[in-house]
Design a protein around this motif. Structure first.
Motif, PDB file in Angstrom:
ATOM      1  N   LEU A  84       0.302   8.518   5.713  1.00  0.00           N
ATOM      2  CA  LEU A  84      -0.645   8.601   6.825  1.00  0.00           C
ATOM      3  C   LEU A  84      -1.654   7.456   6.769  1.00  0.00           C
ATOM      4  O   LEU A  84      -2.106   6.950   7.793  1.00  0.00           O
ATOM      5  CB  LEU A  84      -1.391   9.942   6.787  1.00  0.00           C
ATOM      6  N   GLY A  85      -2.020   7.053   5.548  1.00  0.00           N
ATOM      7  CA  GLY A  85      -2.985   5.973   5.372  1.00  0.00           C
ATOM      8  C   GLY A  85      -2.356   4.600   5.541  1.00  0.00           C
ATOM      9  O   GLY A  85      -3.037   3.584   5.420  1.00  0.00           O
ATOM     10  N   GLN A  86      -1.032   4.586   5.788  1.00  0.00           N
ATOM     11  CA  GLN A  86      -0.290   3.356   6.090  1.00  0.00           C
ATOM     12  C   GLN A  86      -0.265   2.376   4.918  1.00  0.00           C
ATOM     13  O   GLN A  86      -0.466   1.181   5.079  1.00  0.00           O
ATOM     14  CB  GLN A  86      -0.852   2.667   7.346  1.00  0.00           C
ATOM     15  N   ILE A  87      -0.047   2.934   3.737  1.00  0.00           N
ATOM     16  CA  ILE A  87       0.237   2.062   2.608  1.00  0.00           C
ATOM     17  C   ILE A  87       1.487   2.579   1.904  1.00  0.00           C
ATOM     18  O   ILE A  87       1.895   3.724   2.105  1.00  0.00           O
ATOM     19  CB  ILE A  87      -0.915   2.005   1.582  1.00  0.00           C
ATOM     20  N   ASP A  88       2.069   1.708   1.066  1.00  0.00           N
ATOM     21  CA  ASP A  88       3.208   2.144   0.276  1.00  0.00           C
ATOM     22  C   ASP A  88       2.721   3.060  -0.827  1.00  0.00           C
ATOM     23  O   ASP A  88       1.628   2.892  -1.352  1.00  0.00           O
ATOM     24  CB  ASP A  88       3.918   0.932  -0.348  1.00  0.00           C
ATOM     25  N   ILE A 117     -10.084   4.010 -14.387  1.00  0.00           N
ATOM     26  CA  ILE A 117      -9.180   3.819 -13.247  1.00  0.00           C
ATOM     27  C   ILE A 117      -9.343   2.413 -12.683  1.00  0.00           C
ATOM     28  O   ILE A 117     -10.370   1.758 -12.885  1.00  0.00           O
ATOM     29  CB  ILE A 117      -9.411   4.857 -12.123  1.00  0.00           C
ATOM     30  N   GLN A 118      -8.297   1.991 -11.993  1.00  0.00           N
ATOM     31  CA  GLN A 118      -8.277   0.661 -11.400  1.00  0.00           C
ATOM     32  C   GLN A 118      -7.933   0.786  -9.926  1.00  0.00           C
ATOM     33  O   GLN A 118      -7.040   1.554  -9.559  1.00  0.00           O
ATOM     34  CB  GLN A 118      -7.205  -0.176 -12.106  1.00  0.00           C
ATOM     35  N   ALA A 119      -8.630   0.027  -9.088  1.00  0.00           N
ATOM     36  CA  ALA A 119      -8.337   0.051  -7.651  1.00  0.00           C
ATOM     37  C   ALA A 119      -6.905  -0.400  -7.418  1.00  0.00           C
ATOM     38  O   ALA A 119      -6.411  -1.312  -8.093  1.00  0.00           O
ATOM     39  CB  ALA A 119      -9.295  -0.867  -6.903  1.00  0.00           C
ATOM     40  N   LYS A 120      -6.265   0.235  -6.460  1.00  0.00           N
ATOM     41  CA  LYS A 120      -4.878  -0.093  -6.196  1.00  0.00           C
ATOM     42  C   LYS A 120      -4.743  -0.604  -4.765  1.00  0.00           C
ATOM     43  O   LYS A 120      -4.699  -1.786  -4.533  1.00  0.00           O
ATOM     44  CB  LYS A 120      -4.036   1.160  -6.389  1.00  0.00           C
ATOM     45  N   GLU A 121      -4.737   0.312  -3.810  1.00  0.00           N
ATOM     46  CA  GLU A 121      -4.566  -0.121  -2.427  1.00  0.00           C
ATOM     47  C   GLU A 121      -5.499   0.637  -1.502  1.00  0.00           C
ATOM     48  O   GLU A 121      -5.548   1.873  -1.536  1.00  0.00           O
ATOM     49  CB  GLU A 121      -3.116   0.103  -1.978  1.00  0.00           C
ATOM     50  N   ARG A 122      -6.206  -0.116  -0.682  1.00  0.00           N
ATOM     51  CA  ARG A 122      -7.080   0.505   0.304  1.00  0.00           C
ATOM     52  C   ARG A 122      -6.244   0.972   1.498  1.00  0.00           C
ATOM     53  O   ARG A 122      -5.364   0.249   1.959  1.00  0.00           O
ATOM     54  CB  ARG A 122      -8.123  -0.500   0.781  1.00  0.00           C
ATOM     55  N   PHE A 123      -6.526   2.162   1.974  1.00  0.00           N
ATOM     56  CA  PHE A 123      -5.822   2.641   3.165  1.00  0.00           C
ATOM     57  C   PHE A 123      -6.170   1.764   4.371  1.00  0.00           C
ATOM     58  O   PHE A 123      -7.331   1.410   4.565  1.00  0.00           O
ATOM     59  CB  PHE A 123      -6.224   4.093   3.492  1.00  0.00           C
ATOM     60  N   LYS A 124      -5.145   1.437   5.150  1.00  0.00           N
ATOM     61  CA  LYS A 124      -5.437   0.774   6.432  1.00  0.00           C
ATOM     62  C   LYS A 124      -6.135   1.758   7.341  1.00  0.00           C
ATOM     63  O   LYS A 124      -6.969   1.402   8.172  1.00  0.00           O
ATOM     64  CB  LYS A 124      -4.140   0.287   7.076  1.00  0.00           C
ATOM     65  N   CYS A 176     -13.469  11.517   3.605  1.00  0.00           N
ATOM     66  CA  CYS A 176     -12.104  11.037   3.784  1.00  0.00           C
ATOM     67  C   CYS A 176     -11.537  10.426   2.518  1.00  0.00           C
ATOM     68  O   CYS A 176     -12.274  10.019   1.621  1.00  0.00           O
ATOM     69  CB  CYS A 176     -12.053   9.998   4.911  1.00  0.00           C
ATOM     70  N   VAL A 177     -10.197  10.369   2.488  1.00  0.00           N
ATOM     71  CA  VAL A 177      -9.498   9.614   1.447  1.00  0.00           C
ATOM     72  C   VAL A 177      -9.432   8.174   1.917  1.00  0.00           C
ATOM     73  O   VAL A 177      -9.018   7.897   3.044  1.00  0.00           O
ATOM     74  CB  VAL A 177      -8.077  10.167   1.224  1.00  0.00           C
ATOM     75  N   VAL A 178      -9.850   7.245   1.053  1.00  0.00           N
ATOM     76  CA  VAL A 178      -9.964   5.856   1.496  1.00  0.00           C
ATOM     77  C   VAL A 178      -9.001   4.898   0.798  1.00  0.00           C
ATOM     78  O   VAL A 178      -8.849   3.763   1.232  1.00  0.00           O
ATOM     79  CB  VAL A 178     -11.406   5.334   1.318  1.00  0.00           C
ATOM     80  N   GLY A 179      -8.368   5.351  -0.276  1.00  0.00           N
ATOM     81  CA  GLY A 179      -7.450   4.447  -0.965  1.00  0.00           C
ATOM     82  C   GLY A 179      -6.896   5.083  -2.213  1.00  0.00           C
ATOM     83  O   GLY A 179      -7.129   6.266  -2.476  1.00  0.00           O
TER      84      GLY A 179
END
Length: 155
Positions: free
Chosen positions: A149-153, A100-107, A59-62
């Motif tokens: 779909l992952g509920q993030i901006d 790369i830098q972490a940005k936003e984790r998918f809800k 899955c895509v996680v973030g």
DNA sequence: GCCAACGTTGGC
DNA sequence: GCCAACGTTGGC
């Protein structure tokens, strides 16, 4: 700005690891097509979907952002690294990486099955038969849909 | 663990 | 340049 999907086996390096590290060197890619993207096309400011391969489910996680454009993967000429390549040297680097830098984790993580089942995503390289590239380009539209779909901006 | 789909290597 | 053998990826 361009958009990408990076695969990682969570056993080896997970999104959690990236969040803890904040920034990571995306080293160890030893495939020429992926290398070309890392060397020539992936630029600071580009955005990345972080995909867990070999996960249950995959899955895509973030998301992540590229914070450093392509530069030589120095782990290739370190014999103690995980992916040494004696043909690569500082004078003649064969392999490249980006940071790369972490940005936003998918809800809501978006599974491969969900991607496969969404007609809006049916053109993604990820779904191509035998598409095993660990670094692959995606369209801005597909990036936006999966973020939605992952509920993030998106940004 | 299985195996299909690749990519790479090396003999010729 | 061809292609068989081999190694890897990655879903299942």
């Amino acid at each position: 700005m361009n958009y990408w999907l990076f695969k990682s086996e969570p056993n080896a390096y997970s999104y959690d690891d990236l969040v803890v590290d904040s920034t990571a060197e995306w080293d160890g890619v030893r495939n020429f097509q992926a290398r070309n993207y890392l060397r020539d096309s992936i630029k600071a400011g580009d955005l990345v979907l972080f995909y867990h391969s070999n996960a249950k489910p995959p899955c895509v996680v973030g998301t992540a952002s590229v914070v450093r454009s392509g530069y030589p993967d120095y782990t290739a000429w370190d014999p103690r690294s995980d992916h040494p390549d004696p043909k690569s040297s500082p004078d003649n680097p064969i392999w490249y990486m980006v940071d790369i830098q972490a940005k936003e984790r998918f809800k809501q993580p978006i599974s491969l099955n969900e991607i496969r089942g969404n007609y809006l995503l049916s053109e993604m390289l990820l779904l191509r038969r035998g598409m095993r590239l660990s670094v692959q380009p995606i369209s801005e539209e597909h990036y936006a849909i999966i973020c939605h779909l992952g509920q993030i901006d998106k940004i």
